[in-house]
Motif scaffolding. Structure first.
Motif, PDB file in Angstrom:
ATOM      1  N   ASN A 238      21.035  65.156  60.259  1.00 50.62           N
ATOM      2  CA  ASN A 238      21.563  64.794  61.566  1.00 50.62           C
ATOM      3  C   ASN A 238      20.436  64.819  62.583  1.00 50.62           C
ATOM      4  O   ASN A 238      19.496  65.614  62.478  1.00 50.62           O
ATOM      5  N   PRO A 239      20.482  63.978  63.594  1.00 49.57           N
ATOM      6  CA  PRO A 239      19.428  63.988  64.612  1.00 49.57           C
ATOM      7  C   PRO A 239      19.451  65.290  65.407  1.00 49.57           C
ATOM      8  O   PRO A 239      20.493  65.926  65.565  1.00 49.57           O
ATOM      9  N   LEU A 240      18.269  65.717  65.886  1.00 43.90           N
ATOM     10  CA  LEU A 240      18.179  66.923  66.696  1.00 43.90           C
ATOM     11  C   LEU A 240      18.912  66.717  68.013  1.00 43.90           C
ATOM     12  O   LEU A 240      18.866  65.632  68.602  1.00 43.90           O
ATOM     13  N   PRO A 241      19.584  67.766  68.507  1.00 47.92           N
ATOM     14  CA  PRO A 241      20.251  67.621  69.809  1.00 47.92           C
ATOM     15  C   PRO A 241      19.220  67.481  70.916  1.00 47.92           C
ATOM     16  O   PRO A 241      18.093  67.960  70.802  1.00 47.92           O
ATOM     17  N   PRO A 242      19.570  66.809  71.984  1.00 47.26           N
ATOM     18  CA  PRO A 242      18.604  66.651  73.089  1.00 47.26           C
ATOM     19  C   PRO A 242      18.295  67.986  73.743  1.00 47.26           C
ATOM     20  O   PRO A 242      19.126  68.902  73.755  1.00 47.26           O
ATOM     21  N   ALA A 243      17.083  68.117  74.275  1.00 50.40           N
ATOM     22  CA  ALA A 243      16.673  69.346  74.954  1.00 50.40           C
ATOM     23  C   ALA A 243      17.430  69.483  76.259  1.00 50.40           C
ATOM     24  O   ALA A 243      17.750  68.490  76.909  1.00 50.40           O
TER      25      ALA A 243
END
Length: 202
Positions: free
Chosen positions: A28-33
Motif C-alpha cells: 500500500n502507498p505510504l500515508p501523506p506526511a
C-alpha cells in the motif's frame, strides 16, 4: 523397484516446486506526511554541535560563593589554586557586574584508598652434607601481598555555561595527604592542576 519409486517421488516433488506461487506481493502507498512535519525540526535526530571552548574568556564563582573550606584546608587556599589553574588556561575572573562566560565551583574532600603492594621473596635450595659437597634443590619466588589504607585529597572542579546553565566541564583528581601547611597548599595545587590538565579538550 525401490530405486524407480524413489526417482518417481523426486520428480513429482520437483514438479510441485515449479508450480505457480499462491502468494502475491502487494504494498500500500505510504500515508501523506502531516502538514506540521515540514515546520518541525527534530534536534534529537542530529548530533550536537561541537562546543566552542574558545569563546569562554571570563569566569565567576557559581552563585557567588567561594569553595567551602574543610578541616584540612581553608576556602582561600582552594579558591587560589583553582583561580591560578584557570588563569593559566586564559580564563580571567570577573570582579565587576559584567556577565561572565563561565560559572565555576570547586570542592575538596578527603577519601580513603586501599592500596596493595606485592613483595617477592626468594627461597629454596639445600646445601651439601654437613656443609660439604655440592648443593641441590630449586629456588622459587613467593609473592606476598600487603594491603594498607591511605588518605588522599580529592579535588572536584565543575564549570557551567553562564548563559544556558549547562555543564561544560567536570573533572576530579587526587593527591597524597601531606602534613604541614605548606605541603597541604602544594597538594591542593597539584590536585587542581591534574584535574584541569585536559582543559580545554582538543
Amino acid at each position: 523397484m525401490k530405486s524407480h519409486t524413489g526417482v518417481l517421488v523426486f520428480c513429482l516433488g520437483l514438479a510441485a516446486c515449479q508450480g505457480s506461487n499462491p502468494y502475491v506481493a502487494t504494498s500500500n502507498p505510504l500515508p501523506p506526511a502531516p502538514p506540521q512535519a515540514a515546520k518541525t525540526f527534530d534536534r534529537s535526530a542530529y548530533p550536537a554541535a561541537p562546543r566552542d571552548y574558545g569563546r569562554y574568556r571570563s569566569w565567576a564563582w557559581l552563585d557567588g560563593h567561594l569553595p567551602p573550606g574543610t578541616a584540612w584546608a581553608d576556602s582561600a587556599q582552594i579558591a587560589e589554586a583553582v583561580s591560578n589553574a584557570l588563569d593559566q588556561r586564559g580564563l580571567r575572573p570577573l570582579h565587576d557586574n559584567r556577565p561572565a562566560d563561565l560559572f565555576v565551583s570547586a570542592d575538596l574532600r578527603m577519601e580513603t584508598r586501599l592500596r596493595q603492594v606485592q613483595d617477592d621473596y626468594y627461597g629454596g635450595g639445600y646445601g651439601g652434607y654437613n656443609g660439604y659437597g655440592p648443593g641441590y634443590g630449586g629456588y622459587a619466588t613467593v609473592p606476598v601481598v600487603r594491603t594498607y589504607q591511605e588518605q588522599v585529597v580529592v579535588v572536584q572542579v565543575d564549570m557551567y555555561d553562564a548563559r544556558s546553565g549547562q555543564p561544560v566541564w567536570s573533572a576530579s583528581a587526587e593527591t597524597g595527604n601531606r602534613g604541614s601547611e605548606s605541603e597541604r597548599a602544594d597538594a591542593i595545587r597539584e590536585a587542581v592542576e591534574k584535574a584541569m590538565s585536559a582543559y580545554p579538550p582538543s
